[in-house]
Write a protein that holds these residues in place. Structure first.
Motif, mmCIF file in Angstrom:
data_model
loop_
_atom_site.group_PDB
_atom_site.id
_atom_site.type_symbol
_atom_site.label_atom_id
_atom_site.label_comp_id
_atom_site.label_asym_id
_atom_site.label_seq_id
_atom_site.Cartn_x
_atom_site.Cartn_y
_atom_site.Cartn_z
ATOM 1 N N ASP A 12 0.832 -1.205 0.000
ATOM 2 C CA ASP A 12 0.000 0.000 0.000
ATOM 3 C C ASP A 12 0.866 1.255 0.000
ATOM 4 O O ASP A 12 0.560 2.248 -0.685
ATOM 5 C CB ASP A 12 -0.929 0.010 1.219
ATOM 6 N N LEU A 13 1.960 1.214 0.752
ATOM 7 C CA LEU A 13 2.890 2.343 0.759
ATOM 8 C C LEU A 13 3.568 2.516 -0.600
ATOM 9 O O LEU A 13 3.792 3.639 -1.060
ATOM 10 C CB LEU A 13 3.949 2.142 1.848
ATOM 11 N N ALA A 14 3.886 1.399 -1.254
ATOM 12 C CA ALA A 14 4.514 1.469 -2.573
ATOM 13 C C ALA A 14 3.561 2.100 -3.592
ATOM 14 O O ALA A 14 3.988 2.894 -4.449
ATOM 15 C CB ALA A 14 4.939 0.071 -3.033
ATOM 16 N N TYR A 15 2.287 1.758 -3.502
ATOM 17 C CA TYR A 15 1.304 2.384 -4.393
ATOM 18 C C TYR A 15 1.201 3.883 -4.113
ATOM 19 O O TYR A 15 1.223 4.705 -5.046
ATOM 20 C CB TYR A 15 -0.063 1.730 -4.213
ATOM 21 N N GLU A 16 1.127 4.236 -2.834
ATOM 22 C CA GLU A 16 1.051 5.659 -2.477
ATOM 23 C C GLU A 16 2.290 6.401 -2.955
ATOM 24 O O GLU A 16 2.193 7.521 -3.485
ATOM 25 C CB GLU A 16 0.906 5.804 -0.959
ATOM 26 N N MET A 17 3.439 5.772 -2.807
ATOM 27 C CA MET A 17 4.679 6.423 -3.226
ATOM 28 C C MET A 17 4.723 6.618 -4.735
ATOM 29 O O MET A 17 5.147 7.674 -5.228
ATOM 30 C CB MET A 17 5.870 5.581 -2.772
ATOM 31 N N ARG A 18 4.263 5.635 -5.483
ATOM 32 C CA ARG A 18 4.238 5.784 -6.940
ATOM 33 C C ARG A 18 3.302 6.917 -7.369
ATOM 34 O O ARG A 18 3.618 7.679 -8.289
ATOM 35 C CB ARG A 18 3.844 4.459 -7.597
ATOM 36 N N THR A 19 2.148 7.030 -6.722
ATOM 37 C CA THR A 19 1.243 8.127 -7.083
ATOM 38 C C THR A 19 1.869 9.468 -6.742
ATOM 39 O O THR A 19 1.722 10.442 -7.501
ATOM 40 C CB THR A 19 -0.119 7.990 -6.379
ATOM 41 N N LYS A 20 2.603 9.538 -5.638
ATOM 42 C CA LYS A 20 3.256 10.785 -5.261
ATOM 43 C C LYS A 20 4.389 11.126 -6.232
ATOM 44 O O LYS A 20 4.614 12.301 -6.568
ATOM 45 C CB LYS A 20 3.774 10.700 -3.824
ATOM 46 N N LEU A 21 5.100 10.118 -6.704
ATOM 47 C CA LEU A 21 6.128 10.356 -7.713
ATOM 48 C C LEU A 21 5.519 10.897 -9.004
ATOM 49 O O LEU A 21 6.040 11.854 -9.600
ATOM 50 C CB LEU A 21 6.871 9.053 -8.010
ATOM 51 N N ILE A 22 4.415 10.296 -9.429
ATOM 52 C CA ILE A 22 3.752 10.743 -10.653
ATOM 53 C C ILE A 22 3.237 12.166 -10.490
ATOM 54 O O ILE A 22 3.360 13.006 -11.396
ATOM 55 C CB ILE A 22 2.606 9.792 -11.025
ATOM 56 N N ASN A 23 2.669 12.466 -9.341
ATOM 57 C CA ASN A 23 2.155 13.816 -9.120
ATOM 58 C C ASN A 23 3.280 14.854 -9.131
ATOM 59 O O ASN A 23 3.129 15.941 -9.697
ATOM 60 C CB ASN A 23 1.383 13.879 -7.802
ATOM 61 N N LEU A 24 4.412 14.516 -8.528
ATOM 62 C CA LEU A 24 5.534 15.456 -8.566
ATOM 63 C C LEU A 24 6.029 15.631 -9.998
ATOM 64 O O LEU A 24 6.331 16.745 -10.430
ATOM 65 C CB LEU A 24 6.667 14.954 -7.673
ATOM 66 N N CYS A 25 6.095 14.526 -10.745
ATOM 67 C CA CYS A 25 6.549 14.598 -12.132
ATOM 68 C C CYS A 25 5.592 15.431 -12.981
ATOM 69 O O CYS A 25 6.012 16.086 -13.934
ATOM 70 C CB CYS A 25 6.668 13.188 -12.700
ATOM 71 N N GLY A 26 4.310 15.433 -12.618
ATOM 72 C CA GLY A 26 3.340 16.243 -13.343
ATOM 73 C C GLY A 26 3.426 17.714 -13.005
ATOM 74 O O GLY A 26 3.202 18.573 -13.865
ATOM 75 N N VAL A 27 3.792 18.020 -11.763
ATOM 76 C CA VAL A 27 3.855 19.415 -11.303
ATOM 77 C C VAL A 27 5.175 20.084 -11.686
ATOM 78 O O VAL A 27 5.210 21.251 -12.081
ATOM 79 C CB VAL A 27 3.649 19.471 -9.773
ATOM 80 N N TYR A 28 6.262 19.326 -11.563
ATOM 81 C CA TYR A 28 7.594 19.908 -11.775
ATOM 82 C C TYR A 28 7.801 20.246 -13.247
ATOM 83 O O TYR A 28 7.487 19.454 -14.134
ATOM 84 C CB TYR A 28 8.662 18.919 -11.299
#
Length: 283
Positions: A12-28
């Protein structure tokens, strides 16, 4: 055998971390090393949330394990794994990442970010630093481990194998190398540039204890970390983790162009949909 509830928690943490990585990649606005970040996500979750003896409320505890990120371009992945553990604030990472004077640089800096054990980014150097840390701990009769994460591409560097030979010579049972074996480099697949296979056998030939796993199988990751030899053993351990660059996002997986990049709105939405599908999170 890994505990089922613990494995579920980590997944579950790995899924959350992947979504957070994608969100940062979308914002940056610049390029994020998203492909390699996604290949090492499960390993970093396994380490910071299960295997490493670390405490975000006591970052200078002399008994803590030390972690060295040799593949320093994966820094944001480490930042987020640590943020999920309570070391850092994720929103602050997103707000300041890669900016001038930010503590969250594209490569980690221990001077600007307490809790990070070493500055890195020059590939092929991390294992040498980890060997030095492990020798120091052994001389001082300290009981913590030193864990170094490398990319398989950087193991083309001769300095990696000099460090590997030294680690066995000094009988550093307190040293663990975790290799993100995603079989890709920035512009090519590893075997097109350097013949690495049989890869695990190379570490064995240098006298290391070798554990070979699927680097996306959390059961295997937990079992590998739980079965490490005692720090008083005479051989360092290499965990050769077979991974997929871009893991979890279908259009990124094994695609050279996603070594680094940014996401437009369409790709951002599709990446999150892919993750939800692959983790069984779809409504």
């Amino acid at each position: 055998m890994a505990d089922k509830q613990e494995v579920k928690r980590l997944n579950d943490l790995a899924y959350e971390m992947r979504t957070k990585l994608i969100n940062l990649c979308g914002v940056y606005e610049g390029a994020v090393h998203i492909g390699g970040d996604l290949s090492m996500t499960d390993l970093l979750i396994g380490l910071f949330h299960h295997g490493l003896n670390v405490d975000p409320t006591d970052i200078k505890n002399p008994r803590r394990d030390r972690f060295v990120l040799s593949k320093g371009h994966g820094a944001v992945c480490m930042y987020i794994a640590m943020a999920l553990r309570g070391f850092f604030d994720y929103d602050e990472i997103v707000r300041t990442y890669g900016q001038m004077d930010s503590a969250y640089g594209m490569h980690p800096c221990k001077v600007h970010l307490p809790g990070v054990e070493c500055s890195s980014g020059s590939l092929g150097q991390g294992l040498s630093m980890a060997v030095g840390m492990a020798i120091s701990a052994k001389v001082k009769k300290e009981s913590h481990r030193v864990v170094c994460m490398l990319g398989d591409g950087e193991s083309c560097e001769g300095s990696v194998w000099e460090a590997a030979m030294s680690a066995r010579s000094y009988e550093l049972g307190n040293l663990v190398a975790v290799i993100d074996r995603n079989k890709q480099m920035m512009c090519s697949y590893t075997e097109e540039i350097t013949c690495m296979e049989p890869y695990a056998d190379k570490w064995k030939a240098f006298g290391w204890n070798v554990i070979e796993i699927d680097g996306h199988d959390m059961n295997a990751i937990v079992d590998a970390l739980d079965s490490l030899p005692p720090v008083t053993s005479l051989r360092p351990t290499a965990i050769v983790a077979h991974t997929t660059k871009g893991k979890g996002v279908d259009f990124m997986e094994k695609v050279i162009g996603w070594h680094a990049g940014s996401l437009n709105k369409e790709d951002w939405d599709q990446a999150l949909k892919d993750l939800a599908k692959n983790y069984g999170k779809e409504a």
